[in-house]
Design a protein around this motif. Sequence first.
Motif, mmCIF file in Angstrom:
data_model
loop_
_atom_site.group_PDB
_atom_site.id
_atom_site.type_symbol
_atom_site.label_atom_id
_atom_site.label_comp_id
_atom_site.label_asym_id
_atom_site.label_seq_id
_atom_site.Cartn_x
_atom_site.Cartn_y
_atom_site.Cartn_z
ATOM 1 N N PHE A 132 22.844 0.489 79.948
ATOM 2 C CA PHE A 132 23.668 1.686 79.938
ATOM 3 C C PHE A 132 24.411 1.740 78.604
ATOM 4 C CE2 PHE A 132 23.039 1.155 84.458
ATOM 5 C CZ PHE A 132 22.911 2.463 84.908
ATOM 6 N N LYS A 133 24.346 2.887 77.959
ATOM 7 C CA LYS A 133 25.015 3.065 76.668
ATOM 8 C C LYS A 133 26.136 4.089 76.843
ATOM 9 C CE LYS A 133 24.080 4.745 71.970
ATOM 10 N NZ LYS A 133 23.044 5.329 71.086
ATOM 11 N N ILE A 134 27.358 3.694 76.467
ATOM 12 C CA ILE A 134 28.524 4.571 76.610
ATOM 13 C C ILE A 134 29.143 4.766 75.237
ATOM 14 C CG2 ILE A 134 30.821 4.804 77.619
ATOM 15 C CD1 ILE A 134 29.813 3.050 79.939
ATOM 16 N N ILE A 135 29.375 6.025 74.891
ATOM 17 C CA ILE A 135 30.007 6.353 73.609
ATOM 18 C C ILE A 135 31.346 7.020 73.904
ATOM 19 C CG2 ILE A 135 29.801 7.640 71.453
ATOM 20 C CD1 ILE A 135 26.769 7.542 71.788
ATOM 21 N N LEU A 136 32.430 6.437 73.378
ATOM 22 C CA LEU A 136 33.779 6.977 73.565
ATOM 23 C C LEU A 136 34.408 7.255 72.201
ATOM 24 C CD1 LEU A 136 35.153 4.621 76.379
ATOM 25 C CD2 LEU A 136 34.262 6.956 76.637
ATOM 26 N N PRO A 137 35.290 8.223 72.133
ATOM 27 C CA PRO A 137 35.976 8.480 70.852
ATOM 28 C C PRO A 137 36.888 7.294 70.476
ATOM 29 C CG PRO A 137 36.923 9.814 72.601
ATOM 30 C CD PRO A 137 35.705 9.174 73.176
ATOM 31 N N TYR A 138 36.942 6.993 69.181
ATOM 32 C CA TYR A 138 37.769 5.863 68.714
ATOM 33 C C TYR A 138 39.137 6.382 68.300
ATOM 34 C CZ TYR A 138 39.520 2.074 65.795
ATOM 35 O OH TYR A 138 40.300 1.085 65.250
ATOM 36 N N ASN A 139 40.141 5.902 68.966
ATOM 37 C CA ASN A 139 41.519 6.221 68.618
ATOM 38 C C ASN A 139 42.259 4.907 68.394
ATOM 39 O OD1 ASN A 139 41.270 9.100 69.101
ATOM 40 N ND2 ASN A 139 41.202 8.577 71.283
ATOM 41 N N GLU A 140 42.837 4.741 67.215
ATOM 42 C CA GLU A 140 43.537 3.501 66.893
ATOM 43 C C GLU A 140 44.842 3.384 67.696
ATOM 44 O OE1 GLU A 140 44.111 2.886 62.764
ATOM 45 O OE2 GLU A 140 41.991 3.112 62.263
ATOM 46 N N SER A 152 28.209 -5.407 74.976
ATOM 47 C CA SER A 152 28.501 -5.353 73.536
ATOM 48 C C SER A 152 29.391 -4.151 73.271
ATOM 49 C CB SER A 152 27.204 -5.252 72.718
ATOM 50 O OG SER A 152 26.622 -3.966 72.871
ATOM 51 N N ALA A 153 30.322 -4.332 72.314
ATOM 52 C CA ALA A 153 31.230 -3.244 71.925
ATOM 53 C C ALA A 153 31.240 -3.156 70.410
ATOM 54 C CB ALA A 153 32.633 -3.514 72.472
ATOM 55 N N ARG A 154 30.872 -2.000 69.869
ATOM 56 C CA ARG A 154 30.787 -1.820 68.419
ATOM 57 C C ARG A 154 31.523 -0.549 67.996
ATOM 58 N NH1 ARG A 154 26.694 -5.023 66.214
ATOM 59 N NH2 ARG A 154 25.304 -5.959 67.771
ATOM 60 N N HIS A 155 32.086 -0.613 66.790
ATOM 61 C CA HIS A 155 32.702 0.563 66.195
ATOM 62 C C HIS A 155 31.710 1.138 65.185
ATOM 63 C CE1 HIS A 155 35.826 2.408 63.285
ATOM 64 N NE2 HIS A 155 35.414 3.302 64.168
ATOM 65 N N ILE A 156 31.157 2.335 65.495
ATOM 66 C CA ILE A 156 30.127 2.937 64.641
ATOM 67 C C ILE A 156 30.523 4.387 64.346
ATOM 68 C CG2 ILE A 156 27.693 3.551 64.429
ATOM 69 C CD1 ILE A 156 27.075 1.380 66.499
ATOM 70 N N LYS A 157 30.825 4.670 63.072
ATOM 71 C CA LYS A 157 31.086 6.029 62.600
ATOM 72 C C LYS A 157 32.122 6.763 63.457
ATOM 73 C CE LYS A 157 26.512 6.614 60.567
ATOM 74 N NZ LYS A 157 25.258 7.423 60.533
ATOM 75 N N GLY A 158 33.243 6.136 63.671
ATOM 76 C CA GLY A 158 34.325 6.789 64.387
ATOM 77 C C GLY A 158 34.148 6.837 65.881
ATOM 78 N N LYS A 159 33.180 6.089 66.410
ATOM 79 C CA LYS A 159 32.937 6.049 67.848
ATOM 80 C C LYS A 159 32.902 4.594 68.319
ATOM 81 C CE LYS A 159 32.018 10.560 68.219
ATOM 82 N NZ LYS A 159 32.827 11.500 69.019
ATOM 83 N N ILE A 160 33.279 4.403 69.579
ATOM 84 C CA ILE A 160 33.129 3.089 70.207
ATOM 85 C C ILE A 160 31.886 3.139 71.092
ATOM 86 C CG2 ILE A 160 34.140 1.373 71.735
ATOM 87 C CD1 ILE A 160 35.605 1.660 69.096
ATOM 88 N N VAL A 161 30.940 2.224 70.817
ATOM 89 C CA VAL A 161 29.679 2.215 71.552
ATOM 90 C C VAL A 161 29.624 0.938 72.398
ATOM 91 C CG1 VAL A 161 27.174 2.257 71.417
ATOM 92 C CG2 VAL A 161 28.536 3.510 69.725
ATOM 93 N N PHE A 162 29.601 1.131 73.713
ATOM 94 C CA PHE A 162 29.448 0.023 74.660
ATOM 95 C C PHE A 162 28.015 0.004 75.178
ATOM 96 C CE2 PHE A 162 33.972 1.120 75.047
ATOM 97 C CZ PHE A 162 34.569 -0.121 74.881
ATOM 98 N N ARG A 163 27.474 -1.214 75.296
ATOM 99 C CA ARG A 163 26.149 -1.370 75.898
ATOM 100 C C ARG A 163 26.245 -2.427 76.990
ATOM 101 N NH1 ARG A 163 22.145 1.031 72.567
ATOM 102 N NH2 ARG A 163 22.921 1.479 70.454
ATOM 103 N N PHE A 164 25.779 -2.063 78.189
ATOM 104 C CA PHE A 164 25.752 -2.979 79.334
ATOM 105 C C PHE A 164 24.284 -3.268 79.646
ATOM 106 C CE2 PHE A 164 29.687 -0.736 79.430
ATOM 107 C CZ PHE A 164 30.631 -1.602 79.964
ATOM 108 N N THR A 165 23.850 -4.493 79.336
ATOM 109 C CA THR A 165 22.436 -4.841 79.471
ATOM 110 C C THR A 165 22.284 -5.928 80.538
ATOM 111 O OG1 THR A 165 22.160 -4.384 77.126
ATOM 112 C CG2 THR A 165 20.368 -5.550 78.239
ATOM 113 N N ASP A 166 21.438 -5.624 81.537
ATOM 114 C CA ASP A 166 21.198 -6.611 82.591
ATOM 115 C C ASP A 166 19.715 -6.966 82.646
ATOM 116 O OD1 ASP A 166 19.722 -4.768 84.212
ATOM 117 O OD2 ASP A 166 21.593 -3.953 84.997
ATOM 118 N N LYS A 167 19.369 -7.886 83.554
ATOM 119 C CA LYS A 167 17.969 -8.290 83.753
ATOM 120 C C LYS A 167 17.572 -8.007 85.202
ATOM 121 C CE LYS A 167 18.111 -11.934 80.250
ATOM 122 N NZ LYS A 167 17.928 -13.387 79.969
#
Length: 555
Positions: free
Chosen positions: A547-555, A473-488
Amino acid sequence: MTADKNSGYRKNFSLIITFLILISVFFVLSLFLAYNFSKKFIENEFVSEKVNVLEASITPYNEFFQNKLPEVSYYNGYLDSATTSRFVDTLLLQYPFVSRVVFYDTEVSTIPVRDGLNIGHFTMGPKYVYQFGSLVPMDSVKLFAKNDPSTAMRGDEFNTLGIKLINYIENLDTARAPTADELFSNFSVVRSNKITYLNIPRFEDLKVYKQMMQRKLSTSPVYQQDMLTFYLDPSKIKIINANPKLYQNIRIEPLTYDPLDTSSQFVTTEITLPGPFSDYKLYFISAQSFVDKAIFRYFLPIAIVLMVFYGVLVLVGFLIYRNLNINQKLYKLQYDFVNNLTHEFKTPVSVIKIAGNNIRSAAALTEREQKMYGRILDEEADKLNGLMNKLLAFTQIENKAIQLNQEKVNIVDFIESTIESHQLKHPDFHFTYEVSGFKNFTTDPVLLGSLFDNLAENAYKYSSPDQKYLHVSARHIKGKIVFRFTDKGIGIPAPEINNIFKKFYRVQNQYNQNGSVGLGLAFCKELITLMKGEISVKSKVNKGTEFKIILPYNE
């Protein structure tokens, strides 16, 4: 221990244990010696500090003897009973150890006296004798009158000082003025519990006194002298306990005092009082428990210093142990890394060599065999190339040798291309994804691709055959890009969570016996740090990992 030997690493824990035992023995011995030193010191102090108590207690007496007595000479022999009474009243208030004073109103002349001293033509005798003191009855103030036959002269003190004066005058060197110390010592007598003092006449008068002893003078001079005897009560001396933490009780006792209780429960010492009080002593007594408290007070700071020093040494020992432990783990990680890296290189090299030998030894190859060997050589070369690229990239990231190439990335296209590449390699790998809040953002696509590839490979590798699944999943939250990699997958045990991002570290499980160098997640961590982001992980054993990854959002 066997693993250490096999890996060639030796901890030498026996040296650390020996070190700790030695410093512990040294610490206990130091405490023992420090306590004995403190005990000896306090015992010596108990004996030596009595001098300070004595000096502090007799300070008023020294002041009286050195300053108050000489005041009698200021009157030049013309003291009378009224003036002496006022003088004594002041004296009794200021110096309580003075119990009473006998005043001899004395004359020195050439006329013989009945009550006094007659040497040649030198005569010395009292006109009046008065007694003063707080406990002196009024009817006994006047003890003697020269013209009153009903009174009798009791002149032991008078005679003693008078004889001393006569001896001094007989031996007086009239060519040299006497010193103040000579005059003071010859015009006073210190005896048990009393001091007799005669006012010091002028040097010219002393010369006349000597002439009176040697011959009859043409004139009949009369000189006034004042003699006072001060009776002292040693029990009225105010004891100044200069060391109350050492001396529990101090009292004045006769020299002959011998305590009945001489048990070991008490510590005692004594010192003789000076001058007129020499028949008495200061007697010091403290309970042994009281002295033990003084010993402990002195010992405590030394013990604290020793404990701090011991604590520092123990800390040093702990740090040595910790470093040895860390070094052992690092050595084991490096040892495993070399073994695994060798295996990783050895497998494709072996396959390439076998394929090469088959090609070389074959008389002729069919088209199918050519394609098969070509595919094998290509795949194994890609493995070697990928492994070398990962090691090189990791080293470059650590050394800050990689520059970020900022490009605009369409996140949906990027994720789908990643899914396609992995599903080509692993057809049984099931991918899902979702994107919300943005479509494009600026980042380094190569580094982001490496990040996605590593996490996807881990999700596939550490999952059971029927659970090869990854949701991104990739979401734009409060000026950040949040990626989540979820496995089983099989999950990560809680104690291992804090170690998985360390270089060469491998979680021990059935999927990780061979074929892992321990760089994947460490590489991800370095990549994300370089991209100024953050990574975290949540996991449950046999449930899966996110795994949760937060990266800075740059347009």
